[in-house]
Every structure is written in structure tokens, then in C-alpha cells.
Design an enzyme around this catalytic site. Structure first.
Site, PDB file in Angstrom:
ATOM      1  N   ASN A   1     -10.237  -2.373  -6.610  1.00  0.00           N
ATOM      2  CA  ASN A   1      -9.335  -1.475  -7.337  1.00  0.00           C
ATOM      3  C   ASN A   1      -9.810  -1.148  -8.751  1.00  0.00           C
ATOM      4  O   ASN A   1      -9.321  -0.192  -9.375  1.00  0.00           O
ATOM      5  CB  ASN A   1      -7.921  -2.057  -7.406  1.00  0.00           C
ATOM      6  CG  ASN A   1      -7.185  -1.980  -6.087  1.00  0.00           C
ATOM      7  OD1 ASN A   1      -6.246  -2.739  -5.844  1.00  0.00           O
ATOM      8  ND2 ASN A   1      -7.603  -1.078  -5.208  1.00  0.00           N
TER       9      ASN A   1
ATOM     10  N   THR B   1     -10.360  -6.573  -5.620  1.00  0.00           N
ATOM     11  CA  THR B   1     -11.614  -6.530  -6.388  1.00  0.00           C
ATOM     12  C   THR B   1     -12.164  -5.106  -6.436  1.00  0.00           C
ATOM     13  O   THR B   1     -12.906  -4.754  -7.358  1.00  0.00           O
ATOM     14  CB  THR B   1     -12.653  -7.464  -5.740  1.00  0.00           C
ATOM     15  OG1 THR B   1     -12.726  -7.206  -4.331  1.00  0.00           O
ATOM     16  CG2 THR B   1     -12.286  -8.922  -5.950  1.00  0.00           C
TER      17      THR B   1
ATOM     18  N   ASP C   1       0.824  -1.205   0.000  1.00  0.00           N
ATOM     19  CA  ASP C   1       0.000   0.000   0.000  1.00  0.00           C
ATOM     20  C   ASP C   1       0.862   1.259   0.000  1.00  0.00           C
ATOM     21  O   ASP C   1       1.925   1.290   0.621  1.00  0.00           O
ATOM     22  CB  ASP C   1      -0.901  -0.010   1.237  1.00  0.00           C
ATOM     23  CG  ASP C   1      -1.974   1.056   1.197  1.00  0.00           C
ATOM     24  OD1 ASP C   1      -2.325   1.503   0.089  1.00  0.00           O
ATOM     25  OD2 ASP C   1      -2.460   1.438   2.276  1.00  0.00           O
TER      26      ASP C   1
ATOM     27  N   ASN D   1       1.459   3.344  -3.006  1.00  0.00           N
ATOM     28  CA  ASN D   1       2.067   3.746  -4.281  1.00  0.00           C
ATOM     29  C   ASN D   1       1.576   5.120  -4.741  1.00  0.00           C
ATOM     30  O   ASN D   1       2.368   5.969  -5.172  1.00  0.00           O
ATOM     31  CB  ASN D   1       1.756   2.713  -5.371  1.00  0.00           C
ATOM     32  CG  ASN D   1       2.412   1.376  -5.113  1.00  0.00           C
ATOM     33  OD1 ASN D   1       3.391   1.278  -4.378  1.00  0.00           O
ATOM     34  ND2 ASN D   1       1.877   0.333  -5.722  1.00  0.00           N
ATOM     35  N   GLY D   2       0.260   5.332  -4.671  1.00  0.00           N
ATOM     36  CA  GLY D   2      -0.306   6.596  -5.138  1.00  0.00           C
ATOM     37  C   GLY D   2       0.166   7.775  -4.311  1.00  0.00           C
ATOM     38  O   GLY D   2       0.508   8.845  -4.849  1.00  0.00           O
TER      39      GLY D   2
ATOM     40  N   HIS E   1       3.182   3.194  -8.966  1.00  0.00           N
ATOM     41  CA  HIS E   1       3.007   1.759  -9.197  1.00  0.00           C
ATOM     42  C   HIS E   1       4.271   1.151  -9.808  1.00  0.00           C
ATOM     43  O   HIS E   1       4.626   0.009  -9.492  1.00  0.00           O
ATOM     44  CB  HIS E   1       1.797   1.517 -10.091  1.00  0.00           C
ATOM     45  CG  HIS E   1       0.499   1.899  -9.440  1.00  0.00           C
ATOM     46  ND1 HIS E   1       0.073   1.363  -8.250  1.00  0.00           N
ATOM     47  CD2 HIS E   1      -0.457   2.803  -9.814  1.00  0.00           C
ATOM     48  CE1 HIS E   1      -1.094   1.896  -7.919  1.00  0.00           C
ATOM     49  NE2 HIS E   1      -1.428   2.769  -8.844  1.00  0.00           N
TER      50      HIS E   1
ATOM     51  N   ARG F   1       0.253   8.920 -10.619  1.00  0.00           N
ATOM     52  CA  ARG F   1       0.100   7.717  -9.782  1.00  0.00           C
ATOM     53  C   ARG F   1       0.765   6.500 -10.415  1.00  0.00           C
ATOM     54  O   ARG F   1       1.270   5.623  -9.715  1.00  0.00           O
ATOM     55  CB  ARG F   1      -1.388   7.447  -9.538  1.00  0.00           C
ATOM     56  CG  ARG F   1      -2.035   8.454  -8.593  1.00  0.00           C
ATOM     57  CD  ARG F   1      -3.534   8.189  -8.447  1.00  0.00           C
ATOM     58  NE  ARG F   1      -3.793   6.899  -7.846  1.00  0.00           N
ATOM     59  CZ  ARG F   1      -3.872   6.687  -6.533  1.00  0.00           C
ATOM     60  NH1 ARG F   1      -3.684   7.689  -5.679  1.00  0.00           N
ATOM     61  NH2 ARG F   1      -4.144   5.485  -6.054  1.00  0.00           N
TER      62      ARG F   1
END
Length: 248
Positions: free
Chosen positions: A76, A74, A28, A30-31, A45, A41
Site C-alpha cells: 500500500n 506492505t 477492501d 474504501n477507494g 478510508h 479516496r
């Protein structure tokens, strides 16, 4: 005569500890990592994918037997289309790289989650990676893609109901072990330790059944900045906890 429990030693180095058999990681941040740097963003990733490669290999090198990483949930799919497309592109690149470069690694690749939403190209790459790695003897790496813990349980209950209806199983024999055998992680131990970088304090629908007695370590570092030393810190914290499994 009084009897006292011997205190558990305070571990300070991973060479002193017994490693967890199964580690889960919620990748968790990345953004937020990208936003802090004024980057799109997708850059977060990309950086997170590089971290994933390093940490997966490190876990394998130090002797972890099972690693499950939460790559794409699910939920995302609700993100902007451009971001989802960038993630799928990275996933494709990783799968191609794994086929090409992981031949000398002992890592067994497995993909858990609902595959029905992926392109035929991605499905073929997932299947090729699983087939190429199935006979290896090293760490099992589960990559959770289009995965959700609730969806996994719904899928398991539907399968159990179908098999009961078809008289393939006796409903009186449904127990925790049988339910576990209908999950994506069938045959694997439940995670001992789940690590959540980024500082968020929630499970985010990750391995809901399997993590009933997992130790959670929350770390205030965004996933792209996560390094081997952060994993070591989490392992030491885990080793210094007293796991009672509901006992005293």
C-alpha cells in the site's frame, strides 16, 4: 447394513452456530466506495475506519476470541502520497481514541507487521495501546499494518536461520509448529474464517501460512457499507460448510 453420514443441519441464525475462534477480514473497497460517490479516496478510508470500529466491537460482543483485520499492506505504500498520509492520520486518530475510549472494553490490541516504517509518534501509540490492553481477558484484535504474508515468512525464515546458526535450535526439529512460533500470530489459533468484502477473489498476501485451511467468504459489498448483518451472513455460510482439512 449400510451406514450413512448424518447430514449437517442448515443453519439460518448465528444463535444456532458455534462461532469461529479466529476471523480474518480483508477490509477492501474504501477507494471504490468513495469513487462511486464522487468523493476523494480519503473519504472512503474515513468511512471504512468507522465500519472497522463497529465490526470489531460487534465481534467482541458476540464472543469471537480472535479477530485479525488487514488495515495496510506492505504494497500500500505505492499509493499516492496524499492517500498514504490520510491513512496514517486516521491510524493515529484511532490509536488515540483507543487509549481514551477503550479502557472499559475487554479487547486486547496487538499490531502485526513491520513497524520500522512508521513514525516515532505512531510507534509510541501502538506500544501504549498494547501495554494498556495486555491484561484484558476479552477478544484479541490483531491490526495488520505494513503487513504482508510473504514478508512475514521471510522474517520468520531469517529468524530461524539465525537461531540455528547460533545453535539455539536443531534444524532437524523444524516443523510446522516451530515455524508458526516465529510468526506475528504466535500463540494464536489459525483463522477459521476469512471474509473479503468488495467482491475481489484473491488473498492479497494476507496470512498466507495461517490461512492454509481457512474458509473464505467473498462478499459483494464494499467495506464502508459492511454491517453486522453481513458478518452474520458470513458466519452462517461458514457454519454450513463441511471442513474436512484434507480428509474425506
Amino acid at each position: 447394513m449400510a451406514f450413512f453420514k448424518r447430514k449437517k443441519p442448515a443453519y439460518t441464525d448465528i444463535s444456532q452456530i458455534e462461532l469461529p475462534s479466529h476471523i480474518g477480514i480483508i477490509m477492501d473497497g474504501n477507494g471504490r466506495w468513495a469513487k462511486k460517490r464522487g468523493l476523494p479516496r480519503s473519504a472512503g478510508h474515513t468511512a471504512g475506519a468507522q465500519t472497522f470500529r463497529k465490526i470489531a466491537r460487534y465481534c467482541s460482543d458476540i464472543g469471537v476470541r480472535h479477530l485479525t483485520v488487514y488495515a495496510f499492506s506492505t504494497e500500500n505504500w505505492r499509493r499516492p502520497e496524499t492517500e498514504v498520509s490520510a491513512i496514517m492520520k486516521l491510524f493515529k486518530e484511532y490509536l488515540e481514541e483507543a487509549i481514551r475510549d477503550f479502557k472499559d472494553d475487554s479487547i486486547v490490541l496487538k499490531f502485526i507487521g513491520d513497524r520500522s516504517a512508521f513514525s516515532p509518534e505512531l510507534l509510541a501509540l501502538m506500544e501504549e495501546n498494547e501495554e494498556e490492553s495486555k491484561d484484558r481477558e476479552g477478544m484479541v484484535l490483531n491490526i495488520a499494518m505494513n503487513y504482508g504474508g510473504r514478508a512475514e515468512l521471510v522474517r520468520a525464515m531469517q529468524s530461524i536461520a539465525r537461531d540455528a546458526k547460533d545453535e539455539k535450535l536443531d534444524i532437524e526439529k523444524i516443523d510446522e509448529g516451530l515455524i508458526s512460533d516465529y510468526l506475528y500470530t504466535k500463540g494464536q489459533p489459525d483463522p477459521d474464517l476469512i471474509i473479503r468484502p468488495s467482491g475481489e477473489h484473491r488473498t492479497s498476501n494476507f496470512l498466507l501460512w495461517q490461512s492454509a485451511y481457512s474458509e473464505y467468504v467473498i462478499m459483494d459489498v464494499l467495506w464502508p457499507d459492511f454491517r453486522e448483518e453481513h458478518l452474520n451472513q458470513a458466519l452462517i455460510e461458514y457454519a454450513n460448510r463441511n471442513r474436512r482439512f484434507g480428509g474425506v
